[in-house]
Write an enzyme that holds these catalytic residues in place. Structure first.
Site, short mmCIF file in Angstrom:
data_model
loop_
_atom_site.label_atom_id
_atom_site.label_comp_id
_atom_site.label_asym_id
_atom_site.label_seq_id
_atom_site.Cartn_x
_atom_site.Cartn_y
_atom_site.Cartn_z
N ARG A 97 -72.24 -3.80 -38.24
CA ARG A 97 -72.73 -2.94 -38.99
C ARG A 97 -72.29 -2.98 -40.33
O ARG A 97 -72.70 -2.53 -41.15
CB ARG A 97 -72.74 -1.66 -38.32
N ASP A 157 -74.69 6.96 -29.32
CA ASP A 157 -73.65 6.14 -28.53
C ASP A 157 -73.13 7.06 -27.41
O ASP A 157 -73.10 6.95 -26.37
CB ASP A 157 -72.45 6.09 -29.41
N ARG A 160 -75.82 7.04 -24.62
CA ARG A 160 -75.57 5.63 -23.90
C ARG A 160 -74.47 5.99 -23.10
O ARG A 160 -74.50 5.68 -21.82
CB ARG A 160 -75.50 4.42 -24.89
N HIS A 184 -69.64 5.12 -36.05
CA HIS A 184 -70.90 4.66 -35.39
C HIS A 184 -70.76 2.86 -35.33
O HIS A 184 -71.42 2.39 -36.27
CB HIS A 184 -72.19 5.01 -36.01
#
Length: 327
Positions: A97, A157, A160, A184
Site C-alpha cells: 500500500r 480488516d 475480515r 491499514h
C-alpha cells in the site's frame, strides 16, 4: 475534537463519489440499494466511464428506491453532504500500500483542491490506498476540520478478522467483538486483549467450546487478514466487494447519525501520547463525522506495536509535508 456546525446548504440526501474504478463503481452500486440518497453524482477523469457506470446502475433503480444518479463534474458536488474519494492508481500484484503513496498523493492534491473550491461543508470519506496517509493528505489540502475527514481505515480488516475468528470458533461472526487498529496495512495489529464473543472473554470462550486458547492459531488468523488483500489482488486483480460493504457501514453511521463505534482512520491528537498522524482507532461516528476518538485499553505488547505503526505512518506524513504539501 470540536464539533463542527454544518451550513444549511449541506444536503445529506446527496452523495458524491470521485473515482469510478472497481471500488468506486461497486460502492455506488451498493449505496444505490440502501435508499439513503435521493441523488448521487459520479466523477471520474474518464468521463465516459462515469457515464457508463451511472447508466448501468440507474437501470437497476426500478427494483429499488427512486433516486437520481448521474455523471458530473466537481461543481456538481457543491451541496453534497458526503463525498467519497476512491480515485487513484490501483494496487498491482506485488505492490504494498505504501508503494502507492508517491503517485496517489499527487493525484489527491488535484482532487481535494477541486472539491474544496465548490464544497467546504461536506464530510470527506477517503477509501483510496494507502488510506491513512491519503486521509492525512486530504486533511492538509482541504483545510477541513479533522472530524470531517475520515479514512475507511481498518473497518474492513476488522470485519475480515471477525469472519475468520467466527469460522474458527463455529459462531456467528457478528458475535465476535475485536478491533484491528493502526495502519491499514502491514503494521496493523489486532487487539486480542479485549477480544470477546458476545461479552465472553475470548480466552474463556475458546476453553468453553473445547478448542483451547491457542495464540499461534489466532496469530495465524490475523496474518491471513493482514495479507488477504495481496492474495485477492493476485487472484482477481483487485478487491472491491468487501470494501464497498465497509464503506456502506461507515456511510450508514454518518447519514443516519448513529453514533456508531468503528475503527476508521482519524487524526490522532494526544491519544496514547501520539499526535500528527492519521491512523485507525475506534471512533464514534455520527452526522458530524468523527465525534470522538476513543483510547481503548491495550496491553504492553499492543501499545508497543501501535507506536511502531504510528512511527511508520508519521514518517510517511513527514515525507508528504516536505515533498508534496509544501512543494
Amino acid at each position: 475534537m470540536e464539533k463542527y456546525h454544518f451550513e444549511k446548504t449541506c444536503n445529506y440526501r446527496k452523495c458524491g463519489i470521485v473515482g469510478c474504478g472497481n471500488v468506486g463503481s461497486t460502492t455506488a452500486y451498493t449505496l444505490m440499494q440502501t435508499g439513503w440518497f435521493s441523488e448521487m453524482v459520479l466523477i471520474d477523469l474518464d468521463t465516459k466511464r462515469a457515464e457508463g457506470e451511472a447508466s448501468d446502475i440507474a437501470h437497476g433503480l426500478p427494483f429499488h428506491t427512486p433516486m437520481d444518479i448521474y455523471a458530473g463534474d466537481y461543481a456538481d458536488l457543491a451541496d453534497c453532504g458526503l463525498i467519497i474519494i476512491t480515485a487513484g492508481a490501483k494496487q498491482n500484484p506485488g505492490d504494498t500500500r505504501m508503494d502507492l503513496l508517491r503517485t496517489n498523493a499527487r493525484i489527491f492534491r488535484s482532487i481535494v483542491t477541486n472539491i474544496a473550491i465548490y464544497n467546504q461543508t461536506a464530510i470527506l470519506l477517503v477509501v483510496t490506498n494507502p488510506v491513512d496517509v491519503l486521509s492525512y493528505v486530504t486533511y492538509r489540502f482541504s483545510g477541513f476540520p479533522a472530524n470531517r475527514v475520515i479514512g475507511s481505515g481498518t473497518v474492513l480488516d476488522t470485519a475480515r478478522l471477525k469472519q475468520l475468528v467466527g469460522t474458527h470458533l463455529g459462531v456467528d461472526s457478528r458475535n465476535v467483538h475485536s478491533f484491528i487498529i493502526g495502519e491499514h496495512g502491514d503494521s496493523e495489529l489486532p487487539v486480542w486483549s479485549s477480544a470477546n464473543v458476545s461479552g465472553v472473554d475470548l480466552l474463556h470462550y475458546c476453553d468453553s467450546c473445547g478448542r483451547g486458547y491457542d495464540q499461534t492459531v489466532l496469530d495465524g488468523l490475523f496474518y491471513d487478514v493482514r495479507d488477504s488483500a495481496y492474495r485477492i489482488i493476485e487472484a482477481k486483480g483487485a478487491t472491491y466487494f468487501a470494501i464497498a460493504e465497509s464503506v456502506k457501514r461507515i456511510v450508514s453511521a454518518i447519514v443516519r447519525d448513529e453514533n456508531t463505534i468503528l475503527p476508521v482512520s482519524a487524526l490522532v491528537d494526544g491519544h496514547y501520547g501520539l499526535e500528527g498522524v492519521y491512523m485507525s482507532l475506534p471512533c464514534i461516528v455520527s452526522r458530524s463525522g468523527i465525534k470522538q476518538v476513543l483510547e481503548i485499553p491495550l496491553n504492553e505488547e499492543e501499545e508497543i506495536k501501535l507506536r511502531q505503526s504510528a512511527k511508520k505512518l508519521k514518517g510517511a506524513a513527514d515525507w508528504l509535508e516536505a515533498n508534496i504539501v509544501h512543494s
